[in-house]
Design a protein around this motif. Structure first.
Motif, PDB file in Angstrom:
ATOM      1  N   TRP A  82      73.946 -30.873  41.978  1.00  0.00           N
ATOM      2  CA  TRP A  82      75.125 -30.030  42.198  1.00  0.00           C
ATOM      3  C   TRP A  82      75.493 -29.268  40.921  1.00  0.00           C
ATOM      4  O   TRP A  82      75.753 -28.070  40.956  1.00  0.00           O
ATOM      5  N   ILE A  83      75.489 -29.963  39.792  1.00  0.00           N
ATOM      6  CA  ILE A  83      75.837 -29.316  38.519  1.00  0.00           C
ATOM      7  C   ILE A  83      74.841 -28.204  38.189  1.00  0.00           C
ATOM      8  O   ILE A  83      75.235 -27.100  37.828  1.00  0.00           O
ATOM      9  N   PHE A  84      73.553 -28.482  38.332  1.00  0.00           N
ATOM     10  CA  PHE A  84      72.560 -27.434  38.068  1.00  0.00           C
ATOM     11  C   PHE A  84      72.703 -26.271  39.044  1.00  0.00           C
ATOM     12  O   PHE A  84      72.549 -25.114  38.667  1.00  0.00           O
ATOM     13  N   HIS A 105      63.668 -22.215  52.843  1.00  0.00           N
ATOM     14  CA  HIS A 105      64.466 -23.440  52.983  1.00  0.00           C
ATOM     15  C   HIS A 105      65.371 -23.660  51.779  1.00  0.00           C
ATOM     16  O   HIS A 105      65.024 -23.311  50.657  1.00  0.00           O
ATOM     17  N   GLU A 106      66.511 -24.292  52.022  1.00  0.00           N
ATOM     18  CA  GLU A 106      67.420 -24.674  50.939  1.00  0.00           C
ATOM     19  C   GLU A 106      67.118 -26.084  50.437  1.00  0.00           C
ATOM     20  O   GLU A 106      67.407 -26.406  49.295  1.00  0.00           O
ATOM     21  N   ILE A 107      66.570 -26.911  51.315  1.00  0.00           N
ATOM     22  CA  ILE A 107      66.180 -28.278  50.942  1.00  0.00           C
ATOM     23  C   ILE A 107      64.771 -28.537  51.460  1.00  0.00           C
ATOM     24  O   ILE A 107      64.461 -28.223  52.604  1.00  0.00           O
ATOM     25  N   THR A 121      72.081 -22.271  46.105  1.00  0.00           N
ATOM     26  CA  THR A 121      72.816 -21.334  46.955  1.00  0.00           C
ATOM     27  C   THR A 121      74.255 -21.824  47.066  1.00  0.00           C
ATOM     28  O   THR A 121      74.542 -23.003  46.817  1.00  0.00           O
ATOM     29  N   GLU A 122      75.144 -20.945  47.464  1.00  0.00           N
ATOM     30  CA  GLU A 122      76.541 -21.354  47.671  1.00  0.00           C
ATOM     31  C   GLU A 122      76.629 -22.411  48.770  1.00  0.00           C
ATOM     32  O   GLU A 122      77.383 -23.369  48.662  1.00  0.00           O
ATOM     33  N   ASN A 123      75.864 -22.236  49.831  1.00  0.00           N
ATOM     34  CA  ASN A 123      75.858 -23.218  50.913  1.00  0.00           C
ATOM     35  C   ASN A 123      75.397 -24.586  50.422  1.00  0.00           C
ATOM     36  O   ASN A 123      75.959 -25.615  50.804  1.00  0.00           O
ATOM     37  N   MET A 124      74.384 -24.603  49.548  1.00  0.00           N
ATOM     38  CA  MET A 124      73.892 -25.867  48.994  1.00  0.00           C
ATOM     39  C   MET A 124      74.964 -26.528  48.132  1.00  0.00           C
ATOM     40  O   MET A 124      75.162 -27.737  48.185  1.00  0.00           O
ATOM     41  N   ARG A 125      75.664 -25.743  47.330  1.00  0.00           N
ATOM     42  CA  ARG A 125      76.741 -26.297  46.491  1.00  0.00           C
ATOM     43  C   ARG A 125      77.828 -26.933  47.351  1.00  0.00           C
ATOM     44  O   ARG A 125      78.303 -28.030  47.055  1.00  0.00           O
ATOM     45  N   LEU A 126      78.209 -26.265  48.440  1.00  0.00           N
ATOM     46  CA  LEU A 126      79.223 -26.824  49.337  1.00  0.00           C
ATOM     47  C   LEU A 126      78.727 -28.104  49.998  1.00  0.00           C
ATOM     48  O   LEU A 126      79.454 -29.094  50.088  1.00  0.00           O
ATOM     49  N   ARG A 173      82.482 -31.194  56.996  1.00  0.00           N
ATOM     50  CA  ARG A 173      81.610 -30.173  56.401  1.00  0.00           C
ATOM     51  C   ARG A 173      82.423 -28.952  55.999  1.00  0.00           C
ATOM     52  O   ARG A 173      83.226 -28.459  56.766  1.00  0.00           O
ATOM     53  N   SER A 174      82.159 -28.460  54.782  1.00  0.00           N
ATOM     54  CA  SER A 174      82.826 -27.254  54.285  1.00  0.00           C
ATOM     55  C   SER A 174      82.010 -26.000  54.561  1.00  0.00           C
ATOM     56  O   SER A 174      82.504 -24.896  54.424  1.00  0.00           O
ATOM     57  N   GLY A 175      80.757 -26.166  54.904  1.00  0.00           N
ATOM     58  CA  GLY A 175      79.868 -25.038  55.172  1.00  0.00           C
ATOM     59  C   GLY A 175      78.882 -25.425  56.252  1.00  0.00           C
ATOM     60  O   GLY A 175      79.003 -26.472  56.888  1.00  0.00           O
ATOM     61  N   SER A 176      77.881 -24.608  56.421  1.00  0.00           N
ATOM     62  CA  SER A 176      76.875 -24.897  57.437  1.00  0.00           C
ATOM     63  C   SER A 176      75.816 -25.846  56.887  1.00  0.00           C
ATOM     64  O   SER A 176      75.686 -26.033  55.678  1.00  0.00           O
ATOM     65  N   LEU A 177      75.061 -26.429  57.788  1.00  0.00           N
ATOM     66  CA  LEU A 177      73.975 -27.313  57.417  1.00  0.00           C
ATOM     67  C   LEU A 177      72.911 -26.497  56.675  1.00  0.00           C
ATOM     68  O   LEU A 177      72.506 -25.437  57.145  1.00  0.00           O
ATOM     69  N   PRO A 178      72.459 -26.951  55.509  1.00  0.00           N
ATOM     70  CA  PRO A 178      71.411 -26.206  54.800  1.00  0.00           C
ATOM     71  C   PRO A 178      70.131 -26.145  55.624  1.00  0.00           C
ATOM     72  O   PRO A 178      69.832 -27.060  56.389  1.00  0.00           O
ATOM     73  N   THR A 179      69.389 -25.065  55.454  1.00  0.00           N
ATOM     74  CA  THR A 179      68.076 -24.999  56.084  1.00  0.00           C
ATOM     75  C   THR A 179      67.168 -25.959  55.333  1.00  0.00           C
ATOM     76  O   THR A 179      67.175 -26.005  54.107  1.00  0.00           O
ATOM     77  N   TRP A 180      66.394 -26.741  56.071  1.00  0.00           N
ATOM     78  CA  TRP A 180      65.583 -27.751  55.411  1.00  0.00           C
ATOM     79  C   TRP A 180      64.309 -28.029  56.185  1.00  0.00           C
ATOM     80  O   TRP A 180      64.179 -27.680  57.356  1.00  0.00           O
ATOM     81  N   ASP A 181      63.387 -28.675  55.496  1.00  0.00           N
ATOM     82  CA  ASP A 181      62.121 -29.062  56.096  1.00  0.00           C
ATOM     83  C   ASP A 181      61.580 -30.247  55.304  1.00  0.00           C
ATOM     84  O   ASP A 181      62.015 -30.511  54.180  1.00  0.00           O
TER      85      ASP A 181
END
Length: 141
Positions: A24-26, A59-61, A82-87, A125-133
């Motif tokens: 999160w910090i990075f 993907h975000e994750i 991404t902002e979504n990942m931070r949230l 949840r404060s945002g949407s689910l990150p895209t992941w695989d």
């Protein structure tokens, strides 16, 4: 927490929340992160495979999976900044703070809506689910 000469962060309280704080910090500074558990051994540098997989699916994750069952294994995790990942990470951190004895891998799966539940009510949840695989757990990871 303290940073020791080897670059490791020593936690001072029970729980696994620290593991989520570092990405999160990075990510706040727009730096993509890969976390690798200490019990993971690579036969070759995984960087190219991770980046190619991320770019192919945007993907975000990216997270390692189990080669024997339909579950994730967070021994290797890529977090795109991404902002979504931070949230999402902040939501996980808040939840882990309130539930310090939950297993991090089970928590991770629940927050990705993948095979696990850690609460009777929907997770906040404060945002949407990150895209992941999942990363290829049979041949590459």
């Amino acid at each position: 927490s303290q940073v020791w000469p080897g670059g490791c962060v020593k936690g001072g309280t029970p729980g696994i929340m620290h593991k989520f704080l570092i990405p999160w910090i990075f990510n706040i500074y727009d730096i993509d992160v890969v976390w690798i558990d200490f019990d993971v051994y690579f036969w070759q540098d995984p960087t190219l495979d991770i980046l190619e997989h991320q770019k192919a699916g945007d993907h975000e994750i990216l997270i390692s999976g189990s080669f024997a069952t339909h579950c994730i294994c967070n021994g290797i995790v890529y977090f795109r900044a991404t902002e979504n990942m931070r949230l999402w990470l902040l939501d996980v951190i808040h939840w882990m703070y309130d539930h310090p004895y939950e297993h991090d891998q089970k928590c991770f799966a629940a927050w990705l809506n993948h095979t696990e539940r850690v609460a009777y009510e929907p997770l906040p949840r404060s945002g949407s689910l990150p895209t992941w695989d999942t990363l290829d757990s049979v041949v590459k990871f």
